[in-house]
Design an enzyme around this catalytic site. Structure first.
Site, short mmCIF file in Angstrom:
data_model
loop_
_atom_site.label_atom_id
_atom_site.label_comp_id
_atom_site.label_asym_id
_atom_site.label_seq_id
_atom_site.Cartn_x
_atom_site.Cartn_y
_atom_site.Cartn_z
N ARG A 77 0.87 -1.19 0.00
CA ARG A 77 0.00 0.00 0.00
C ARG A 77 0.90 1.23 0.00
O ARG A 77 1.68 1.43 0.93
CB ARG A 77 -0.88 -0.01 1.26
N HIS A 121 -2.58 10.85 1.30
CA HIS A 121 -1.99 10.58 2.62
C HIS A 121 -1.30 11.89 3.05
O HIS A 121 -0.09 11.93 3.26
CB HIS A 121 -1.02 9.41 2.54
N GLU A 166 -6.89 8.44 7.02
CA GLU A 166 -7.17 9.03 8.32
C GLU A 166 -7.66 10.49 8.26
O GLU A 166 -6.94 11.40 8.67
CB GLU A 166 -5.92 8.97 9.20
N ASN A 299 -6.48 1.60 10.57
CA ASN A 299 -5.12 1.76 11.09
C ASN A 299 -5.20 1.58 12.60
O ASN A 299 -5.79 2.40 13.30
CB ASN A 299 -4.58 3.14 10.75
N TYR A 301 -3.28 0.95 16.20
CA TYR A 301 -2.02 0.98 16.96
C TYR A 301 -2.23 0.61 18.43
O TYR A 301 -1.45 -0.12 19.00
CB TYR A 301 -1.35 2.35 16.81
N GLU A 352 -2.84 -0.43 8.48
CA GLU A 352 -1.62 -0.07 9.21
C GLU A 352 -1.67 -0.70 10.59
O GLU A 352 -2.71 -0.72 11.24
CB GLU A 352 -1.48 1.44 9.42
#
Ligand code: BGC
Length: 456
Positions: A77, A121, A166, A299, A301, A352
């Protein structure tokens, strides 16, 4: 037993500004991140770092693709730099910029790696920022035209497009607290307006891409607060679900403000005064323009444990954390995809996931990163639990393939599977790259054993 679907897509990700460099090469226009780095004597970024050279992927993509192939990466990606292909955002097209992405896509395909394109992005053409950026509704038309151009060029070779990365961070960090480009510190109403224009832009781009190539899949990549139950009971799960989408304390870093507008065609006006005023202003005709994506990119985390009434439970003293001091919470990888699937019912890709470690080249010339192996082992095991419970997650893309420019933290944070020496630009695969290659080759089977840290 850890198991993944047979056609599960294992890959890695990066973004144009974070790795390409070549910031003014071959007709590329400036982006807001070029400006943000260069202005105010470099004070916006740690150590005054900038993206002028970054990992120099623009010139070294063949070497990087060879490394991907050597480590069994099946999907990559990457994002397209809008000002590289349309230098001022809505004017002349820069053929040399398009040619770079042509070469990149062809080289990936030749190596058996699926190219996956993100259109935005965060590196907006500066010329569009001068007209107000995402605050100016005209950006919707400019983004639509850009999306059509990219679809026309790549549709035969690329089957998966993501419109925005995002919106949560782009809106709140860029226009709210101003620690990201363009560095504006505006009111909540303005942040909400940015969100709305991004939702309209996603929708217009999705229609444009589908008009060119009805068979491709179009997604959007989101991030946000996610809660998981401290104790796995039905009550705990329900409370974590509710806490994940609760907007009463904080709304800008949520999945639902953005995704409700696309999928449910409405803004949640129940919880927050800013959103209430904002939602009241949005005409019905705008809601009708919204397009449900074909899939969601998540994404992920870290997350927040909550008790059975949905209250956040503080982390115990000494809880494991990453180099950026983000908490290590593998459970979020189990519950967050389930929450999003329950709410929206769409297929998903983990677009991600990863961590920053204090990586260095050791005396033996290798980069030993047992923390990354341990982190990924735990997160991927939890992902398999979500899948085992029926959550349609189609793939996992590690963030990131290479160490790269970590926005306001510059080059201080290392997220890659491959170490980059920023003086020489030499690439050194970390132990985790070799370990991840084994994960891919075994389709996750090696996750059933305790990893051999260090000597992979
Ligand atoms: C962004 C990446 C970033 C990563 C780690 C995500 O928010 O999409 O560009 O490098 O997190 O901070």
């Amino acid at each position: 037993m850890v198991q993944f679907p047979r056609d599960f897509l294992w890959g890695a990700a990066c973004a144009s500004f974070q790795c390409e460099g070549a910031w003014d090469a071959d007709g590329k226009g400036p982006s807001i991140w070029d400006d943000f780095c260069h202005e105010s004597g470099g004070k916006n970024i740690k150590h005054g770092d900038n993206g002028d050279v970054a990992c120099d992927t623009y010139h070294r993509y063949r070497e990087d693709i060879a490394l991907m192939k050597a480590h069994g990466i099946r999907a990559y990606r990457f994002s397209i730099s809008w000002p590289r292909v349309i230098p001022d955002g809505d004017g002349a097209i820069n053929e040399a910029g398009l040619q770079y992405y042509d070469n990149l896509v062809d080289a990936l395909i030749e190596s058996g790696i699926e190219p996956m394109i993100t259109l935005y992005h965060w590196d907006l053409p500066s010329a569009l920022q001068h007209k107000g950026g995402w605050l100016n509704r005209d950006i919707v038309t400019a983004f639509e035209r850009y999306a059509r151009l990219i679809a026309e060029r790549f549709a035969g070779r690329v089957r998966c497009f993501m419109t925005l990365n995002e919106p949560q961070c782009a809106a709140s960090l860029g226009y709210g607290i101003g620690i990201h480009a363009p560095g504006w510190k505006l009111s909540g109403e303005c942040v909400a307006r940015v969100y709305h224009h991004m939702a309209l832009a996603h929708s217009a781009a999705q229609r444009a891409i589908k008009a060119v190539a009805p068979d491709v899949r179009v997604g959007v990549v989101c991030c946000g607060r996610m809660a998981y139950p401290l104790v796995d009971t039905p009550e705990g799960r329900e409370a974590a679900y509710r806490a994940s989408f609760d907007l009463s304390e904080e709304w800008a870093f949520s999945y639902n403000v953005f995704l409700d507008s696309l999928i449910w065609r409405r803004y949640d006006d129940s919880a927050n005064a800013v959103l209430r005023r904002f939602a009241a202003e949005i005409p019905e005709s705008d809601c009708l323009l919204m397009e449900t994506p074909d899939f969601l990119g998540m994404n992920i985390y870290n997350g927040q444990p909550v008790d059975e009434s949905g209250r956040p439970v503080p982390f115990p003293a000494g809880n494991p954390s990453t180099a950026l001091k983000w908490p290590v919470t593998p459970e979020v990888m189990h519950y967050a995809p389930m929450h999003l699937h329950r709410r929206y019912g769409l297929p998903m890709i983990i677009t991600e996931n990863g961590l920053s470690c204090n990586d260095k080249v050791f005396l033996d010339g290798k980069v030993h990163d047992p923390d990354r192996i341990d982190f990924l082992h735990r997160y991927l095991t939890n992902l398999s639990m979500a899948i085992a419970e029926g959550t349609p997650v189609m793939g996992y893309l590690h963030w990131s393939f290479l160490d790269n420019f970590e926005w306001a933290d510059g080059y201080s944070e290392r997220f890659g599977l491959i170490h980059v020496d920023y003086e020489t630009l030499q690439r050194t695969p970390k132990d985790s790259a070799r370990w991840y290659a084994q994960v891919i080759a075994s389709n996750g089977d090696v996750l059933n054993e305790v990893p051999k840290y260090g000597c992979v």
